[in-house]
Design a protein around this motif. Sequence first.
Motif, PDB file in Angstrom:
ATOM      1  N   THR A 299       1.026  -1.013  -0.044  1.00  0.00           N
ATOM      2  CA  THR A 299      -0.585  -0.061  -0.036  1.00  0.00           C
ATOM      3  C   THR A 299       1.075   1.295  -0.455  1.00  0.00           C
ATOM      4  OG1 THR A 299      -1.874  -1.022   0.798  1.00  0.00           O
ATOM      5  CG2 THR A 299      -1.794   1.151   1.297  1.00  0.00           C
TER       6      THR A 299
ATOM      7  N   THR B 291      -2.962   0.192  -3.269  1.00  0.00           N
ATOM      8  CA  THR B 291      -2.502  -1.044  -3.134  1.00  0.00           C
ATOM      9  C   THR B 291      -2.056  -1.819  -4.441  1.00  0.00           C
ATOM     10  OG1 THR B 291      -3.420  -1.350  -0.942  1.00  0.00           O
ATOM     11  CG2 THR B 291      -1.978  -3.203  -2.092  1.00  0.00           C
TER      12      THR B 291
ATOM     13  N   GLN C 290      -5.643  -1.743  -6.770  1.00  0.00           N
ATOM     14  CA  GLN C 290      -6.596  -2.967  -6.045  1.00  0.00           C
ATOM     15  C   GLN C 290      -7.325  -2.498  -6.935  1.00  0.00           C
ATOM     16  OE1 GLN C 290      -5.483  -0.252  -4.619  1.00  0.00           O
ATOM     17  NE2 GLN C 290      -7.126   1.199  -4.070  1.00  0.00           N
TER      18      GLN C 290
END
Length: 152
Positions: A23, A101, A132
């Motif tokens: 992240t 992330t 993500q």
Amino acid sequence: MSEDAKFFEDFEIGESYVTSARTITETDIVTHAMHSGDWQPHHTNEEFAKKQSFKTRLAHGNMTFCISTGLIFQSSSENPNIMAYGYNKIRYPAPVFPGDTIKVEVKITDKQDHPKSKTHGLLTQTETTTNQRGETVAFVEHVLYATKRDPS
């Protein structure tokens, strides 16, 4: 030398792996700005960034590249038989924001003899960094200088 150390001949076009994920934080952005000297307001000034197209600050493209490179090194075995030769392409098709992330898919896409060295070959690998949501946020064509096991 690592037992997993591969030579030029051991790499196959199409082989791939995916790194672990990480992240992106506020600290990453500030630290990168300090190291690079890149204090552009779309990275470091939220009020300025609110008036821009993404409406918030975004990570530096070259910071995303650097962190992606680190993820690759953390996910692969030490290999004294390869080193960076250069990059043919680096692109940042979508922004990375604090809190995103990222992970990297690494794939061997080309393999050829070095034009001036009988002891080394050139490997090209693509490094596709996604967030993500599965969006590509960085794409790199990385050329590696690889030692041959048998240079004859």
